[in-house]
Scaffold this active site. Structure first.
Site, PDB file in Angstrom:
ATOM      1  NE  ARG A  49    -153.381 -64.019  14.081  1.00 32.51           N
ATOM      2  CZ  ARG A  49    -152.365 -63.166  13.986  1.00 32.51           C
ATOM      3  NH1 ARG A  49    -151.581 -63.142  12.916  1.00 32.51           N
ATOM      4  NH2 ARG A  49    -152.113 -62.330  14.960  1.00 32.51           N
ATOM      5  N   PRO A  93    -144.782 -64.794  12.930  1.00 36.90           N
ATOM      6  CG  PRO A  93    -144.467 -63.846  15.029  1.00 36.90           C
ATOM      7  CD  PRO A  93    -143.896 -63.860  13.643  1.00 36.90           C
ATOM      8  CG  ASN A  94    -149.361 -66.086  16.258  1.00 35.42           C
ATOM      9  OD1 ASN A  94    -149.451 -67.229  16.699  1.00 35.42           O
ATOM     10  ND2 ASN A  94    -148.842 -65.103  16.957  1.00 35.42           N
ATOM     11  CG  HIS A 153    -145.741 -54.248  16.636  1.00 33.87           C
ATOM     12  ND1 HIS A 153    -146.057 -53.273  15.717  1.00 33.87           N
ATOM     13  CD2 HIS A 153    -146.604 -55.280  16.394  1.00 33.87           C
ATOM     14  CE1 HIS A 153    -147.067 -53.698  14.965  1.00 33.87           C
ATOM     15  NE2 HIS A 153    -147.418 -54.909  15.360  1.00 33.87           N
ATOM     16  CG  ASN A 155    -147.295 -59.666   7.998  1.00 34.65           C
ATOM     17  OD1 ASN A 155    -146.924 -59.159   9.050  1.00 34.65           O
ATOM     18  ND2 ASN A 155    -148.577 -59.857   7.703  1.00 34.65           N
ATOM     19  CG  HIS A 192    -148.148 -54.762   8.919  1.00 30.39           C
ATOM     20  ND1 HIS A 192    -147.658 -55.765   9.714  1.00 30.39           N
ATOM     21  CD2 HIS A 192    -147.131 -53.880   8.748  1.00 30.39           C
ATOM     22  CE1 HIS A 192    -146.405 -55.505  10.018  1.00 30.39           C
ATOM     23  NE2 HIS A 192    -146.050 -54.365   9.433  1.00 30.39           N
ATOM     24  NE  ARG A 232    -155.219 -54.779  15.067  1.00 32.18           N
ATOM     25  CZ  ARG A 232    -154.686 -55.999  14.992  1.00 32.18           C
ATOM     26  NH1 ARG A 232    -153.900 -56.324  13.981  1.00 32.18           N
ATOM     27  NH2 ARG A 232    -154.941 -56.888  15.925  1.00 32.18           N
ATOM     28  CD  GLU A 269    -143.643 -52.708   7.599  1.00 35.48           C
ATOM     29  OE1 GLU A 269    -143.652 -53.617   8.438  1.00 35.48           O
ATOM     30  OE2 GLU A 269    -143.979 -51.536   7.875  1.00 35.48           O
ATOM     31  CE1 TYR A 287    -154.012 -59.447  11.486  1.00 37.69           C
ATOM     32  CE2 TYR A 287    -154.935 -60.837  13.220  1.00 37.69           C
ATOM     33  CZ  TYR A 287    -154.081 -59.826  12.830  1.00 37.69           C
ATOM     34  OH  TYR A 287    -153.295 -59.186  13.753  1.00 37.69           O
ATOM     35  CB  ALA A 341    -146.273 -60.152  17.222  1.00 39.92           C
ATOM     36  CG  ASP A 370    -129.899 -54.431  13.811  1.00 36.73           C
ATOM     37  OD1 ASP A 370    -130.339 -53.311  13.485  1.00 36.73           O
ATOM     38  OD2 ASP A 370    -129.396 -54.661  14.927  1.00 36.73           O
TER      39      ASP A 370
HETATM   40  C1  DQA Z   1    -150.045 -58.066  11.402  1.00 38.73           C
HETATM   41  C2  DQA Z   1    -150.245 -56.971  12.439  1.00 38.73           C
HETATM   42  C3  DQA Z   1    -149.447 -57.266  13.691  1.00 38.73           C
HETATM   43  O1  DQA Z   1    -149.642 -56.229  14.647  1.00 38.73           O
HETATM   44  C4  DQA Z   1    -149.917 -58.564  14.305  1.00 38.73           C
HETATM   45  O2  DQA Z   1    -149.137 -58.884  15.445  1.00 38.73           O
HETATM   46  C5  DQA Z   1    -149.938 -59.691  13.328  1.00 38.73           C
HETATM   47  C6  DQA Z   1    -150.378 -59.438  11.961  1.00 38.73           C
HETATM   48  C7  DQA Z   1    -150.922 -57.856  10.146  1.00 38.73           C
HETATM   49  O3  DQA Z   1    -150.639 -58.482   9.131  1.00 38.73           O
HETATM   50  O4  DQA Z   1    -151.894 -57.093  10.193  1.00 38.73           O
HETATM   51  O5  DQA Z   1    -149.671 -60.842  13.681  1.00 38.73           O
HETATM   52  O6  DQA Z   1    -148.694 -58.051  10.970  1.00 38.73           O
END
Ligand code: DQA
Length: 157
Positions: A17, A9-10, A79, A73, A99, A106, A97, A22, A76, A86
């Protein structure tokens, strides 16, 4: 060999953003670079982005028997999502993964990570370059898995 890249997401909002966290690079630019690197390494690559947890679970399940490695990735959902964790464990496909930000530096809630324990590795805090590092690492892991399968097949002869 085939890699699926799954973006949570996002991440479709990259470049817009919170640029102080980022950076200015858009998701399409990241994927463009990955596609180029995949081509140079004889690897097929596909991309998927969703803001919905269930769609990410579905995509991971679709990878079963089709894909040799996953780069995710989970954003959110990293977490919070036992369902995504699973799904990764269920398909048993080597997964790295990524980030973009350093989640360890953070807010406290970002230190909780449901995904990392079922992944081959985690790459954090290198910005978009982390995706490139993830590809290098994942190609190595996929080669090792392939070699182990071949060795087993030869032993069975
Ligand atoms: C993220 C870190 C996450 O905590 C956050 O919610 C994101 C982006 C990162 O790529 O740094 O949306 O996964």
């Amino acid at each position: 060999m085939k890699i699926m890249v799954i973006q949570g997401p996002n991440l479709n909002m990259l470049g817009v953003r919170e640029q102080h966290i980022y950076g200015p690079v858009k998701l399409e630019q990241i994927h463009g670079g990955m596609k180029e690197f995949a081509g140079q390494n004889n690897v097929e690559i596909d991309f998927f982005q969703s803001n919905l947890e269930g769609e990410i679970v579905d995509k991971i399940q679709e990878c079963y028997g089709e894909v040799d490695g996953i780069i995710i990735n989970a954003a959110a959902y990293t977490h919070t999502s036992i369902a995504i964790r699973d799904a990764i464990a269920a398909v048993g496909i080597p997964t790295v993964e990524v980030h973009i930000s350093n989640i360890h530096r953070r807010e406290e809630f970002r230190k909780e990570n449901m995904i990392a324990p079922v992944c081959a590795s985690s790459i954090v805090g290198f910005g978009p370059f982390g995706y490139h590092l993830a590809m290098i690492g994942l190609i190595q892991v996929m080669n090792e898995v392939q070699a182990a399968k071949e060795a087993q097949a030869n032993q069975a002869k």
